[in-house]
Structure formats: C-alpha cells, structure tokens
Design a protein around this motif. Structure first.
Motif, PDB file in Angstrom:
ATOM      1  N   ARG A 184     -25.834   0.115  36.255  1.00 33.88           N
ATOM      2  CA  ARG A 184     -27.285  -0.041  36.180  1.00 33.88           C
ATOM      3  C   ARG A 184     -27.746   0.170  34.749  1.00 33.88           C
ATOM      4  O   ARG A 184     -27.001   0.652  33.905  1.00 33.88           O
ATOM      5  CB  ARG A 184     -27.989   0.940  37.124  1.00 33.88           C
ATOM      6  N   THR A 227     -31.572   1.146  32.429  1.00 37.48           N
ATOM      7  CA  THR A 227     -32.999   1.466  32.413  1.00 37.48           C
ATOM      8  C   THR A 227     -33.531   1.151  31.027  1.00 37.48           C
ATOM      9  O   THR A 227     -32.985   1.615  30.022  1.00 37.48           O
ATOM     10  CB  THR A 227     -33.246   2.949  32.745  1.00 37.48           C
ATOM     11  N   LEU A 279     -38.240  -0.124  33.216  1.00 39.05           N
ATOM     12  CA  LEU A 279     -37.643  -1.170  34.040  1.00 39.05           C
ATOM     13  C   LEU A 279     -36.244  -0.723  34.436  1.00 39.05           C
ATOM     14  O   LEU A 279     -35.361  -0.587  33.588  1.00 39.05           O
ATOM     15  CB  LEU A 279     -37.589  -2.488  33.278  1.00 39.05           C
ATOM     16  N   LYS A 280     -36.041  -0.463  35.723  1.00 38.93           N
ATOM     17  CA  LYS A 280     -34.741  -0.032  36.222  1.00 38.93           C
ATOM     18  C   LYS A 280     -34.052  -1.238  36.850  1.00 38.93           C
ATOM     19  O   LYS A 280     -34.588  -1.859  37.775  1.00 38.93           O
ATOM     20  CB  LYS A 280     -34.911   1.088  37.240  1.00 38.93           C
ATOM     21  N   ILE A 281     -32.886  -1.570  36.342  1.00 37.11           N
ATOM     22  CA  ILE A 281     -32.140  -2.745  36.794  1.00 37.11           C
ATOM     23  C   ILE A 281     -30.881  -2.257  37.488  1.00 37.11           C
ATOM     24  O   ILE A 281     -30.052  -1.569  36.879  1.00 37.11           O
ATOM     25  CB  ILE A 281     -31.785  -3.658  35.609  1.00 37.11           C
ATOM     26  N   ARG A 309     -41.895  -4.341  42.210  1.00 39.44           N
ATOM     27  CA  ARG A 309     -40.460  -4.450  42.440  1.00 39.44           C
ATOM     28  C   ARG A 309     -40.093  -5.895  42.708  1.00 39.44           C
ATOM     29  O   ARG A 309     -40.698  -6.551  43.555  1.00 39.44           O
ATOM     30  CB  ARG A 309     -40.038  -3.585  43.634  1.00 39.44           C
ATOM     31  N   VAL A 357     -34.932  -5.584  39.803  1.00 33.68           N
ATOM     32  CA  VAL A 357     -35.721  -4.774  38.875  1.00 33.68           C
ATOM     33  C   VAL A 357     -36.788  -3.981  39.627  1.00 33.68           C
ATOM     34  O   VAL A 357     -37.487  -4.505  40.496  1.00 33.68           O
ATOM     35  CB  VAL A 357     -36.394  -5.659  37.800  1.00 33.68           C
TER      36      VAL A 357
END
Length: 248
Positions: free
Chosen positions: A16, A18, A26-28, A55, A59
């Motif tokens: 992952r 961020t 943005l958290k991927i 969401r 992402v």
C-alpha cells in the motif's frame, strides 16, 4: 499564481501507499478488504477519527488531522504526561465499545507465526539466538486466553494525534479487530516504556504489566522480517531490536 500543493509520499511499499496533497491524504491499497475494515472501524469507533472525503477503490481520501503525532518510535516524545494519559483514556473508551464483527488472530495463529518468525530470525542470522530465545520466552505470557475487546490493532504513537493535552484523532484503522486489550496498550508504548504509567493513569483499568511486556517482545519478533523486507529499519536506535535487547 497560487502555490500548487506538493505531493508528499508518507509511506510506500508493495502492499500500500499513502500520499499527502495539501490537507488530503490518499491511501492506496490493492486489498479492498483492508479498506473496508478501515472505513467500518472508523464509523464504529467512539474516538475521533479522520473525515472520509471520498472513496473510489483502490483509493480512500481522508482529511488531514490537526495537531501532531504523540511521538515517533526511536525518538523522545515531546507530548505532555497529560496527553499520554488522554491517549490511555481514549484507548479505554475504544475497548469498552461494542465489538467489531471481524475476529483477530487466534492464540494458535499467533503462536504459529511467532515460531516461524523466530526460526527465520535465527536461521538467517538476523538476530543472535540468545536474544530471540529470551524474547520468545518473554512473549509466552501474551499467549494466554483473553476476553476480546474492540482493538485498533496497530496503535503506534504515530497514529495518535494530539493538540496540547487533548486527543484530536486516531488514524490507520485497517487492522482493527476483536483482540487483546493489552496488545493496543503495548503497541502504544512500544519503545516508550517510560510513558506506560501515564497511559495507564488515563486507561483506569487493571492490566497485567507482565503481559504488556510480553506483547512488546511478541510484536517486535513478529514485525522485524516485514520491516526489513519493506525498507524500514528495526535496528535504528530505540526501535524494535532495541526493545528486544532491553528484555535481556
């Protein structure tokens, strides 16, 4: 022309990433299940959490929290004793909340993982055998029956934000689950044993100090391989390997 916010890479590895752009994180995450847990856990948690802006898998966009992190592993914390006590009070509030629907790792799973990690650490010459053996013995105290509570699951001090003596928010809920209360308390104070009394003053419940110390050893043994393989340094001063050495 107005200044354009820069893209800051907060953390990035194969699982992952961020990113921060201005006041947006943005958290991927390729594993949508982890994001599902994070979103649901934040909705259930009785403590402040970041605002979800939108969401669109893979992402998740979150609003930045004000304040600063309670501290960082390997560095002295400048947060006040009252702020650490407030963190303890927030953890107690979480542990008193209704359980989330998903279970955490069982004692059997933890034992199997611990044995595998200890074998890897010794077999690959990462740590001395006596250091691993001693901490494996200490960790045994954590592998006992417990009454499950709503745990954050990854309550590192960098995930707890304070402003003055108040808790502003808690981030990174993808590991939330039913678990052992002592695990959250141990994770929060890992590498900051001197702050444990402040945390427990706010937590206001009976705990077993031996079990918290056991979780310090257990968690450190479990994560060292992952940290090494993902570009982090558990050998840095005050970090996981020093935590293990302190048990000798």
């Amino acid at each position: 022309m107005a200044a354009v916010p820069e893209v800051e890479v907060v953390v990035a590895h194969q699982e992952r990433a961020t990113l921060r752009v201005g006041d947006v994180f943005l958290k991927i995450d390729a594993d949508s299940g982890r994001t599902d847990v994070e979103v649901e856990a934040m909705a259930m948690a009785p403590v402040p959490t970041p605002e979800i802006l939108w969401r669109k898998p893979p992402v998740l966009a979150l609003a930045a929290l004000p304040g600063t992190a309670l501290g960082r592993l390997g560095e002295p914390s400048t947060a006040s004793p009252a702020a650490w006590a407030a963190a303890g009070a927030a953890v107690r509030k979480l542990h008193d909340a209704p359980l989330p629907p998903w279970p955490g790792r069982s004692r059997e799973e933890l034992t199997s993982q611990l044995d595998a990690e200890c074998a890897w650490l010794v077999g690959n010459g990462v740590l001395p055998t006596d250091l691993v053996t001693r901490n494996r013995q200490v960790a045994e105290a954590a592998l006992r029956p417990w009454t499950p509570v709503f745990t954050h699951g990854d309550l590192q001090i960098t995930h707890v934000f304070v402003e003055g003596d108040e808790i502003i928010g808690v981030i990174d809920w993808s590991e939330a689950c039913q678990g052992d209360a002592h695990f959250d308390l141990a994770t929060l104070t890992l590498g900051h044993e001197e702050r444990l009394d402040d945390v427990l003053a706010g937590y206001r419940a009976d705990v077993d100090l031996g079990v918290i110390r056991a979780w310090w050893s257990l968690r450190s043994l479990l994560v060292i391989r992952w940290l090494v393989e993902h570009g982090f340094d558990p050998f840095a001063p005050g970090c996981e390997v020093d935590v293990l050495r302190s048990r000798m």
